[in-house]
Design a protein around this motif. Sequence first.
Motif, PDB file in Angstrom:
ATOM      1  N   LEU A   3      -1.645  12.319   0.221  1.00 26.47           N
ATOM      2  CA  LEU A   3      -2.954  12.019   0.549  1.00 26.47           C
ATOM      3  C   LEU A   3      -3.472  10.569   0.415  1.00 26.47           C
ATOM      4  CD1 LEU A   3      -4.494  14.322  -2.161  1.00 26.47           C
ATOM      5  CD2 LEU A   3      -4.233  14.783   0.403  1.00 26.47           C
ATOM      6  N   GLU A   4      -4.456  10.194   1.541  1.00 28.21           N
ATOM      7  CA  GLU A   4      -4.805   8.944   1.614  1.00 28.21           C
ATOM      8  C   GLU A   4      -6.453   9.158   1.831  1.00 28.21           C
ATOM      9  OE1 GLU A   4      -2.356   6.108   4.280  1.00 28.21           O
ATOM     10  OE2 GLU A   4      -1.836   8.019   4.959  1.00 28.21           O
ATOM     11  N   PRO A   5      -7.139   7.901   1.347  1.00 29.57           N
ATOM     12  CA  PRO A   5      -6.711   6.696   1.072  1.00 29.57           C
ATOM     13  C   PRO A   5      -5.930   6.770  -0.342  1.00 29.57           C
ATOM     14  CG  PRO A   5      -8.969   6.553   1.388  1.00 29.57           C
ATOM     15  CD  PRO A   5      -8.650   8.109   1.441  1.00 29.57           C
ATOM     16  N   GLY A   6      -4.896   5.625  -0.455  1.00 30.53           N
ATOM     17  CA  GLY A   6      -4.184   5.667  -1.506  1.00 30.53           C
ATOM     18  C   GLY A   6      -4.470   4.496  -2.416  1.00 30.53           C
ATOM     19  N   LEU A   7      -3.212   3.775  -2.709  1.00 29.16           N
ATOM     20  CA  LEU A   7      -3.133   2.856  -3.776  1.00 29.16           C
ATOM     21  C   LEU A   7      -2.761   1.375  -3.040  1.00 29.16           C
ATOM     22  CD1 LEU A   7      -2.308   3.016  -7.453  1.00 29.16           C
ATOM     23  CD2 LEU A   7      -1.099   1.413  -5.808  1.00 29.16           C
ATOM     24  N   LYS A   8      -3.339   0.174  -3.483  1.00 28.62           N
ATOM     25  CA  LYS A   8      -2.894  -1.095  -3.102  1.00 28.62           C
ATOM     26  C   LYS A   8      -2.522  -1.779  -4.228  1.00 28.62           C
ATOM     27  CE  LYS A   8      -4.414  -5.399  -0.894  1.00 28.62           C
ATOM     28  NZ  LYS A   8      -5.528  -6.047  -0.195  1.00 28.62           N
ATOM     29  N   CYS A   9      -1.378  -2.489  -4.104  1.00 28.02           N
ATOM     30  CA  CYS A   9      -0.977  -3.506  -5.469  1.00 28.02           C
ATOM     31  C   CYS A   9      -0.634  -4.520  -4.929  1.00 28.02           C
ATOM     32  CB  CYS A   9       0.523  -2.543  -6.004  1.00 28.02           C
ATOM     33  SG  CYS A   9       1.300  -3.891  -7.055  1.00 28.02           S
ATOM     34  N   THR A  10      -1.359  -5.606  -5.732  1.00 28.64           N
ATOM     35  CA  THR A  10      -1.161  -7.220  -5.328  1.00 28.64           C
ATOM     36  C   THR A  10      -0.506  -7.800  -6.609  1.00 28.64           C
ATOM     37  OG1 THR A  10      -2.932  -7.011  -4.033  1.00 28.64           O
ATOM     38  CG2 THR A  10      -2.180  -9.088  -4.706  1.00 28.64           C
ATOM     39  N   TYR A  22       0.716  -1.270   0.084  1.00 27.67           N
ATOM     40  CA  TYR A  22      -0.081  -0.041  -0.025  1.00 27.67           C
ATOM     41  C   TYR A  22       0.864   1.166   0.078  1.00 27.67           C
ATOM     42  CZ  TYR A  22      -2.890   3.814   1.680  1.00 27.67           C
ATOM     43  OH  TYR A  22      -3.517   5.141   1.846  1.00 27.67           O
ATOM     44  N   VAL A  23       0.490   2.208  -0.984  1.00 30.82           N
ATOM     45  CA  VAL A  23       1.244   3.346  -0.968  1.00 30.82           C
ATOM     46  C   VAL A  23       0.096   4.557  -0.948  1.00 30.82           C
ATOM     47  CG1 VAL A  23       3.278   2.570  -2.055  1.00 30.82           C
ATOM     48  CG2 VAL A  23       1.542   3.396  -3.478  1.00 30.82           C
ATOM     49  N   PRO A  24       0.386   5.896  -0.369  1.00 29.00           N
ATOM     50  CA  PRO A  24      -0.620   6.806  -0.795  1.00 29.00           C
ATOM     51  C   PRO A  24      -0.192   7.563  -2.003  1.00 29.00           C
ATOM     52  CG  PRO A  24       1.729   7.682   0.629  1.00 29.00           C
ATOM     53  CD  PRO A  24       1.687   6.174   0.249  1.00 29.00           C
ATOM     54  N   VAL A  45     -16.979  14.091  -6.524  1.00 35.82           N
ATOM     55  CA  VAL A  45     -16.007  14.851  -5.376  1.00 35.82           C
ATOM     56  C   VAL A  45     -15.828  13.945  -4.283  1.00 35.82           C
ATOM     57  CG1 VAL A  45     -16.145  16.651  -3.522  1.00 35.82           C
ATOM     58  CG2 VAL A  45     -17.629  16.961  -5.503  1.00 35.82           C
ATOM     59  N   ARG A  46     -14.464  13.810  -4.105  1.00 38.50           N
ATOM     60  CA  ARG A  46     -13.765  12.903  -3.150  1.00 38.50           C
ATOM     61  C   ARG A  46     -13.270  13.527  -1.741  1.00 38.50           C
ATOM     62  NH1 ARG A  46     -12.683   8.349  -6.679  1.00 38.50           N
ATOM     63  NH2 ARG A  46     -12.822   9.266  -8.849  1.00 38.50           N
ATOM     64  N   ILE A  47     -13.067  12.721  -0.952  1.00 41.92           N
ATOM     65  CA  ILE A  47     -12.618  13.267   0.483  1.00 41.92           C
ATOM     66  C   ILE A  47     -11.295  12.683   0.962  1.00 41.92           C
ATOM     67  CG2 ILE A  47     -12.965  13.888   3.008  1.00 41.92           C
ATOM     68  CD1 ILE A  47     -16.139  13.931   2.272  1.00 41.92           C
ATOM     69  N   PHE A  48     -10.045  13.338   1.133  1.00 43.63           N
ATOM     70  CA  PHE A  48      -9.058  12.530   1.466  1.00 43.63           C
ATOM     71  C   PHE A  48      -8.499  13.243   2.904  1.00 43.63           C
ATOM     72  CE2 PHE A  48      -8.950  11.965  -3.081  1.00 43.63           C
ATOM     73  CZ  PHE A  48      -8.161  10.785  -3.332  1.00 43.63           C
ATOM     74  N   ASN A  49      -7.733  12.341   3.505  1.00 44.75           N
ATOM     75  CA  ASN A  49      -6.856  12.938   4.694  1.00 44.75           C
ATOM     76  C   ASN A  49      -5.400  13.211   4.091  1.00 44.75           C
ATOM     77  OD1 ASN A  49      -9.107  12.444   6.631  1.00 44.75           O
ATOM     78  ND2 ASN A  49      -8.512  10.237   6.294  1.00 44.75           N
ATOM     79  N   LEU A  50      -4.791  14.123   4.721  1.00 49.07           N
ATOM     80  CA  LEU A  50      -3.307  14.374   4.639  1.00 49.07           C
ATOM     81  C   LEU A  50      -2.607  13.095   5.573  1.00 49.07           C
ATOM     82  CD1 LEU A  50      -3.379  17.985   5.310  1.00 49.07           C
ATOM     83  CD2 LEU A  50      -2.612  16.799   3.074  1.00 49.07           C
ATOM     84  N   GLY A  51      -1.720  12.626   4.928  1.00 48.11           N
ATOM     85  CA  GLY A  51      -0.952  11.343   5.375  1.00 48.11           C
ATOM     86  C   GLY A  51       0.236  11.011   4.701  1.00 48.11           C
ATOM     87  N   GLY A  52       0.544   9.711   4.709  1.00 42.18           N
ATOM     88  CA  GLY A  52       1.977   9.414   4.260  1.00 42.18           C
ATOM     89  C   GLY A  52       2.242   7.917   4.970  1.00 42.18           C
TER      90      GLY A  52
END
Length: 294
Positions: free
Chosen positions: A38-45, A9-11, A273-280
């Motif tokens: 920003l998060e939610p981010g991206l998941k790679c499998t 998982y990465v932001p 419209v999307r809602i993100f959090n600041l993160g990392g």
Amino acid sequence: MLSIDQSVYVPVHVTGFFKPCITNDPLTTGSIGVGLVLEPGLKCTVSITNSSFRTVYFNGFRISIKPVNTLLDMLKLNSIRVYFESYAPIGFGYGVSGASTLALALAILNGKHEYYRAAQLAHVAEVLCLTGLGDVSAIFNGVMLAVRVKPGAPGIGEVKSLNVNNHIKILTVDLKPKHTRDMITTLADKIDRYGLKMYKCFMENPSLESFLELSRIFAENVGFITNEINEALRSIVNMVIGYTVKKGVLLIAVDEDVAYDVFHRVRENFRMVRIFNLGGGIRILGNVKAEQTL
């Protein structure tokens, strides 16, 4: 034989302003600038298959992502299946191509604990494809407000982070897909001039508020913000900390107390419209089994 069964998982990352720094080496090529992690981010499998070809899926749809293909070419991997799950769409300005390539590189090389090599390969793939000049470094090293003070891949460039109030939400609107290659080539002079100017101003007064103000000035001078966007946001200007546009994504920073009120007002003029959090922060979610057969 290398057997991979791994999830990472990465932001994601949205740059507010930047100045490209091009050299004859993709490892030292990059940019200086400032952006939001920003998060939610991206998941790679990732999984190895018995087929002789590679398949890549993004949110359930089979897709071709140039830097991802370039990375797999560099690693000489074909019998592989890759799934990306992302809250943010690709091609708008969320840094998703960089996030995807970085997550994939980390998933493949995590078993050997070659994190910096993975990040550098992802950066090189982005540079070669002209899909990004700083997203990989910001995502790999940055949190919240990421400042790229030295261009180049992780381990070569330098990223500093500013902590921001945790009670801030970032609303985004997907405006229109735009290619980074086209942006860099057609707007090169303006991006160079205003990107460097905004960066210097920010370094004199580094804060979220100055970032948003300078990002808006950059976007207006480069041509990302239109009169229609300003008019559509007129009713909420006094409710928000600031707003800007990067490529095809509109960002609005708000205190969480008014986030949902602003969200519904923005929805009156914009569909998505999307809602993100600041993160990392990067998270290794799965397990790797590595067997080397000579």
